[in-house]
Design an enzyme around this catalytic site. Structure first.
Site, mmCIF file in Angstrom:
data_model
loop_
_atom_site.group_PDB
_atom_site.id
_atom_site.type_symbol
_atom_site.label_atom_id
_atom_site.label_comp_id
_atom_site.label_asym_id
_atom_site.label_seq_id
_atom_site.Cartn_x
_atom_site.Cartn_y
_atom_site.Cartn_z
ATOM 1 N N ASP A 211 0.872 -1.175 0.000
ATOM 2 C CA ASP A 211 0.000 0.000 0.000
ATOM 3 C C ASP A 211 0.912 1.229 0.000
ATOM 4 O O ASP A 211 1.654 1.458 0.958
ATOM 5 C CB ASP A 211 -0.916 -0.015 1.228
ATOM 6 C CG ASP A 211 -1.907 1.149 1.226
ATOM 7 O OD1 ASP A 211 -1.637 2.173 0.560
ATOM 8 O OD2 ASP A 211 -2.935 1.044 1.919
ATOM 9 N N TYR A 236 -5.308 11.079 -3.267
ATOM 10 C CA TYR A 236 -5.638 12.343 -2.615
ATOM 11 C C TYR A 236 -4.642 12.808 -1.560
ATOM 12 O O TYR A 236 -4.876 13.811 -0.890
ATOM 13 C CB TYR A 236 -7.052 12.316 -2.036
ATOM 14 C CG TYR A 236 -7.391 11.202 -1.066
ATOM 15 C CD1 TYR A 236 -7.002 11.245 0.257
ATOM 16 C CD2 TYR A 236 -8.150 10.117 -1.483
ATOM 17 C CE1 TYR A 236 -7.340 10.247 1.141
ATOM 18 C CE2 TYR A 236 -8.506 9.097 -0.608
ATOM 19 C CZ TYR A 236 -8.100 9.173 0.703
ATOM 20 O OH TYR A 236 -8.441 8.177 1.571
ATOM 21 N N LYS A 237 -3.555 12.077 -1.395
ATOM 22 C CA LYS A 237 -2.552 12.517 -0.422
ATOM 23 C C LYS A 237 -1.447 13.280 -1.167
ATOM 24 O O LYS A 237 -1.669 14.389 -1.631
ATOM 25 C CB LYS A 237 -2.043 11.305 0.349
ATOM 26 C CG LYS A 237 -3.158 10.620 1.174
ATOM 27 C CD LYS A 237 -2.630 9.413 1.927
ATOM 28 C CE LYS A 237 -3.744 8.654 2.624
ATOM 29 N NZ LYS A 237 -4.311 9.405 3.766
ATOM 30 N N ARG A 385 0.170 13.976 14.275
ATOM 31 C CA ARG A 385 0.802 13.557 13.020
ATOM 32 C C ARG A 385 1.008 14.772 12.130
ATOM 33 O O ARG A 385 0.054 15.482 11.818
ATOM 34 C CB ARG A 385 -0.119 12.535 12.343
ATOM 35 C CG ARG A 385 0.506 11.815 11.185
ATOM 36 C CD ARG A 385 -0.450 10.795 10.626
ATOM 37 N NE ARG A 385 -1.511 11.436 9.857
ATOM 38 C CZ ARG A 385 -2.183 10.836 8.864
ATOM 39 N NH1 ARG A 385 -1.914 9.586 8.546
ATOM 40 N NH2 ARG A 385 -3.131 11.476 8.219
#
Lengths: 426, 426
Positions: A211, A236-237, A385
């Site tokens: 992944d 989308y990252k 994060r």
């Protein structure tokens, strides 16, 4: 394996002025202008939702006004929609060390992982288990749980990361059909050695599905060099394809002939518009396309991928490491004092493009940071994060973010009652 | 069953002036202005890609500029993206006779059909076959073929439509786990009696999955009244949700507790943002959500569904029948003479919202029509398919389309060599 480092040399920490000079000399500096970023905001959540390319709104408007509005159904050909998913797939292939016919853009990461795990199980019919890390991203765990629960004859076995990293072969056995892992861990930002783990799995006769959600666009990925079998990834990252952008799936050429997904639709057919009653898979990874792709979301993904495909991957990696090094080095002196534990590895070869800090009160700290214009995110139960997208972040952003975090810890700003309220975040 | 009609009474055919008067008196007349239709175009392909609502571009721009661009990841909450799929699902539920908790908006029609067929097989574990029509839409056939091929223990059995319509029970047996059918046939436009077939299947102990792709937004659908089990449907046809818009899935409440999809992702989890390692399905049809939804395509779908949800379903149906009656009645006198066969049933209760004409040279005829500003489509090998979307078509459009078709047949315009070249259409 590199020797664990205790800390980053504090002498590398430049002044803010020196950071500004680094930015001025940065070969990627002009890339920031290709994104629509609100002035003054320090956006450290590009690993959740990447920033919007400045070109995206106009491309969407063109797809709407000149495509759908003016050409209606004719836009499938006239606006090139019919070839858009393969075109974007080819561009993504160039970012991950794959050939264009090894990548399909389709569906979500979850759906693609389902297809590839199911394919892998069929390629290893004598073996009954899927192996993954206990801390893998939840949707990856859910996909594997429901797939094995549904077949009834397979099982999901989770292993601890430490053992996996120490000796990958030790967590696999003759019953392991497929190992599935996130290349970069969503919580800690720790990165696996893809080639080493893949080789260990192959030596045990198992296949691997990687992944790449937290990798592509931010850290080097070379699937061919790693001899990878399968991979999925997210649009989308770090690809900046927009909220819920279509995902992608990689299938190495050596599996093209044998692979057959349980989940097939007309866009994965050899001749979708012949309307034949029997399914014949399209060549290569295209068989992993399924239903009609969501074109408007795909147009936005194309804008993001086109932007990222034009950048120097080595320069992105250098900058990513410079930014995370800088942030860590600035925070290191006071992290323990304020109750933080650094989760992200110091060794470069084990680090993705984020810095994760564990703190018992990570939630209100994250909210206080947001109020000061530094957007990071919280991952349950106790992780702050901070993603460092090298395409649009500057050295001064890393410097300022560290400064503001220190500030809210020093003055106790994060303890304000208004930061206690939980709300959903993605 | 109604008695088959040989023809529509030609006396119902009004003059073009009378058609214009009907349009002026049409309670749906103003709805046409809510769509962005190129002037002069007669768009008879809304059953392939529905027309663009005039409001859609502004809604997309807002999602981009105020959502993604300004709020970045915060737009999941700030712009309401997190609740968008359930909101659209609830609106669709109102169009199909369902409760809000019985519908999920997610993925493509193909992927949703896969989920529901797999669920149905598990609900009938002693039975081994899926039954469908041989002429069902290809992707529906492919989904069933690949699912049964993958389990290895199920099979797909296809039956002829005539027998199914004559006596639905006769095509089912004690091995039939699930019957899956398109409510309105994509080629002929013929509509099934959903309640009668569902009852027959239930009497044989089988479940039914309906495909509403060519129904919702154009013909009455009442899943509750039909005692339906499961259904899927498409967002980009009569719901006008944009190219490749997200699809939807219906699951009757009586199956909520037992159903478990093999394909699960974090958006179908009971608590997606708790990041729990174990999958617990969300309540109701929400468990049919899977990965992160494609928000930009979903924003466009919301615009289409909001528009359609505000219209009177009975008025839509009356107008749809009036338009197809008018077109058929105008063409009937010369269809046979020019080599056409009418495939669409004359009986109203068996007719969807399209008129399909079989002709050996359907391809060039379709292209010639397009050149004259009448967009229909071709379905291999020999069908000219004309969809009549009642929300935005006028009586004069049906009148003019029939006139132009007659014209190109009379003067042989369709025989021009330039209409022979094939191109892909969807």
């Amino acid at each position: 394996m590199s020797k664990p480092q205790a800390s980053i040399d504090p002498s590398i920490v430049p002044s803010r002025e020196a950071c500004a000079a680094l930015d001025a000399a940065d070969p990627l500096a002009s890339v920031r202008e290709a994104f629509a970023l609100p002035p003054g905001l320090i956006y450290l959540d590009g690993n959740s939702l990447g920033a919007m390319p400045a070109a995206t709104p106009a491309r969407l408007q063109q797809a709407l006004q000149d495509g759908w509005g003016r050409q209606l159904v004719g836009a499938w050909n006239g606006a090139g929609w019919i070839g858009l998913a393969p075109r974007v797939a080819a561009a993504i292939a160039g970012l991950i060390g794959a050939q264009p016919d090894e990548v399909a853009v389709a569906d979500s990461t979850s759906v693609n992982l389902f297809k590839l795990l199911a394919i892998a199980l069929r390629l290893r019919p004598q073996r009954r288990s899927i192996v993954t890390e206990s801390g893998n991203f939840p949707t990856d765990l859910y996909v594997a749980q429901n797939l094995t629960g549904w077949t009834g004859t397979h099982r999901l076995r989770t292993v601890e990361r430490a053992q996996l990293v120490e000796d990958p072969a030790s967590v696999l056995d003759d019953d392991t059909a497929v190992l599935t892992l996130s290349h970069v861990d969503y919580r800690s930002g720790a990165m696996h050695d893809m080639a080493r783990i893949t080789a260990a799995a192959h030596a045990r006769g198992a296949l691997v599905v990687w992944d790449l959600a937290h990798s592509t666009g931010a850290v080097p990925v070379d699937l061919a060099a790693a001899n990878a079998d399968f991979a999925v990834g997210c649009g989308y990252k770090y690809l900046n394809g927009g909220p819920g952008a279509p995902a992608y799936a990689y299938m190495a050429r050596r599996w093209h002939a044998e692979a057959r997904s349980p989940l097939a639709g007309w866009f994965g057919h050899h001749e979708p518009f012949a309307f034949r009653p029997d399914y014949t898979p399209a060549a290569g990874a295209t068989q992993l396309q399924c239903g009609t792709p969501p074109i408007l979301s795909l147009v936005a993904l194309a804008a993001g991928v086109d932007l990222m495909a034009g950048l120097d991957a080595a320069a992105l990696r250098r900058k990513s490491l410079a930014l995370t090094d800088l942030f860590i080095a600035r925070c290191q002196p006071w992290l323990a004092e304020h109750g933080f534990e650094l989760l992200t590895p110091l060794a470069h070869e084990q680090r993705g493009s984020q810095v994760s800090l564990r703190h018992a009160r990570a939630w209100p700290i994250c909210q206080a940071l947001i109020e000061l214009g530094v957007i990071g995110d919280f991952r349950a139960p106790d992780i702050l994060r901070l993603g460092f997208a090298p395409a649009y972040l500057r050295h001064v952003d890393a410097w300022d973010a560290a400064e503001r975090l220190h500030q809210i810890m020093r003055d106790g700003f994060w303890q304000d009652a208004r930061f206690e309220t939980r709300r959903q975040v993605t």
